[in-house]
Design an enzyme around this catalytic site. Structure first.
Site, PDB file in Angstrom:
ATOM      1  N   SER A 114       7.545  -1.630   2.589  1.00 32.26           N
ATOM      2  CA  SER A 114       6.738  -1.670   3.804  1.00 32.26           C
ATOM      3  C   SER A 114       6.277  -3.057   4.207  1.00 32.26           C
ATOM      4  CB  SER A 114       5.518  -0.760   3.641  1.00 32.26           C
ATOM      5  OG  SER A 114       4.686  -1.219   2.585  1.00 32.26           O
ATOM      6  N   HIS A 143       9.033   4.976   4.689  1.00 33.36           N
ATOM      7  CA  HIS A 143       9.358   4.162   5.863  1.00 33.36           C
ATOM      8  C   HIS A 143      10.824   4.316   6.274  1.00 33.36           C
ATOM      9  CE1 HIS A 143       5.494   2.018   6.081  1.00 33.36           C
ATOM     10  NE2 HIS A 143       5.483   2.193   4.770  1.00 33.36           N
ATOM     11  N   LYS A 198       4.530   8.790   9.553  1.00 32.64           N
ATOM     12  CA  LYS A 198       5.082   7.581  10.169  1.00 32.64           C
ATOM     13  C   LYS A 198       6.035   7.983  11.293  1.00 32.64           C
ATOM     14  CE  LYS A 198       4.066   4.897   6.073  1.00 32.64           C
ATOM     15  NZ  LYS A 198       3.224   5.929   5.439  1.00 32.64           N
TER      16      LYS A 198
END
Length: 428
Positions: free
Chosen positions: A220, A248, A278
């Protein structure tokens, strides 16, 4: 009437009482010096503050940190290049409608642990779609990605864990709480991982030790991608299992999957973890794998067993977002924006390492990174500065993340702001 006589007060008694009171009042304070902690953070330029925004999207109105007071939004709208809302689906009408319908039909909250009465058809629909996307037998939704990582690792009870040095804090805490022996290898360094595996193999006291290799797939803060094929090769050579954190990556690669799907490693990675918060525009986490793995987690993962289930609106939101990630052009639009922004920043002379949608613009010292972020903010661009301890000393950076919903004018505006501020600060 019987009277109870009290002993006469004497000087000796009074002196004893006074001594006791003095001893009590002089007791050393065993609390916490929070003011000193805060001052230290300020002196080291490490203090973080909360800056609320009116909505989660590619642009919004922000408010300055206000402590306990009601925040006051800025008059000017800012472009957001610091969000994990990669596909921009938090503001999608179809996603919002799914949340509303789930709240109206099922309820606003699960009301209990999934093992009690908090398991609903909305949860099962989400888990079915996740398992299908990840090419796994089953999936299990957790209240958060943090809970998914900590709960999974502790439930497995591995003897030895081999962990990338830049793994997310939730993986690190899972290693600590599991009481396993943790062996840290250099970031994405396959030869170093091999040497650690070989050394442990030679010194292992028991042949039946359980080994787990854990890694993020997309890191990240660095935007780097784990060398999963090589990691799987080593795992099979040494008999270890592989657990990956696709927080991610979920929703951004092949058919809405992650790096595991992009590299065709579904049959070689035993544990696929990810988040719903996310690219999937919701809240929560999940683990996908075999039936046996999920049954183990349902019974032994304390963060699942002793937590109220994911809210039905959150589950429905994630399901709809995953459907859109798989069947619309959102992923293609994201990667076009990533390519345009990366090319522009590198052409200017900025150092932008990594291989993913996360673009770390390396500045070096924290003061320079903070100044760059502040200059961009003055020009309507939100791109947060990341400094130690989140990243190593001397590698402070701006973490820039375009969204699928940014249009070309937004990307150009971001690049122009970087050029102007970069020139002013002598970074170019």
């Amino acid at each position: 009437m019987t009277r109870v006589s009290m002993p006469p007060s004497t000087n000796e008694n009074r002196e004893s009482d006074t001594t006791a009171m003095t001893s009590f009042t002089r007791m050393e304070d065993r609390g916490f010096d929070l003011e000193n902690r805060r001052s230290t953070l300020e002196e080291r330029e490490l203090k973080r503050t909360l800056s609320p925004v009116d909505r989660v999207a590619e642009r919004g109105y922000f408010a300055a940190a206000s402590g306990s007071e009601l925040p006051v939004l800025d008059a000017d709208e800012a472009l957001v290049f610091g969000s994990n809302n990669y596909l921009g689906l938090t503001a999608d009408q179809r996603v919002q409608d799914a949340a509303r319908q789930a709240a109206a039909t099922v309820g606003t909250g699960a009301g209990a642990s999934r093992l009690v009465t908090g398991d609903t058809m909305v949860h099962r629909d989400l888990e079915r779609l996740l398992a299908e996307t990840k090419s796994a037998e089953r999936a299990l939704a957790f209240p958060s990605g943090y809970a998914a990582n900590v709960g999974t690792i502790t439930a497995l009870e591995p003897d030895v864990i081999f962990s990338d040095e830049l793994n997310h804090a939730s993986l690190i805490d899972g290693c600590r709480l599991s009481n396993a022996e943790a062996v840290v290898y250099e970031h994405r360094n396959v030869p170093d991982l091999r040497s650690k595996l070989e050394a442990r193999s030679e010194s292992a006291s028991e042949a039946d030790e359980s080994w787990l290799i854990v890694t993020d797939t997309v890191f990240s803060m660095d935007g780097t991608v784990a060398p999963l094929v090589s990691i799987c090769d080593l795992a099979e050579e040494f008999g270890a299992w592989v657990m990956v954190d696709e927080a991610h990556a979920t929703g951004l690669y092949v058919d809405g999957g992650g790096v595991v799907q992009a590299e065709g490693l579904e049959d070689r990675v035993q544990i696929q973890m990810g988040t719903l918060s996310k690219a999937l525009a919701s809240q929560g986490g999940y683990v996908a794998g075999s039936n046996a793995l999920i049954e183990c987690l349902v019974n032994d993962a304390r963060s699942f067993v002793f937590s109220t289930g994911l809210t039905p609106p959150a589950a429905a939101t994630a399901s709809e977002a995953l459907h859109l990630a798989r069947h619309t052009d959102a992923r293609e639009r994201l990667w076009e924006n990533v390519s345009h922004l990366r090319d522009g920043l590198e052409t200017m002379g900025f150092d932008v390492p990594g291989d993913s949608q996360i673009l770390p613009v390396i500045v070096g010292e924290r003061t320079g990174a903070l100044a760059l972020a502040a200059g961009l903010r003055e020009r309507g661009i939100v791109a947060p500065a990341i400094r130690p301890p989140s990243v190593p000393e001397g590698t402070s950076r701006l973490r820039v993340t375009p969204l699928a919903t940014h249009d070309q004018a937004d990307i150009v505006a971001c690049l122009e702001a970087f050029r102007t501020v970069g020139d002013e600060l002598g970074l170019l």
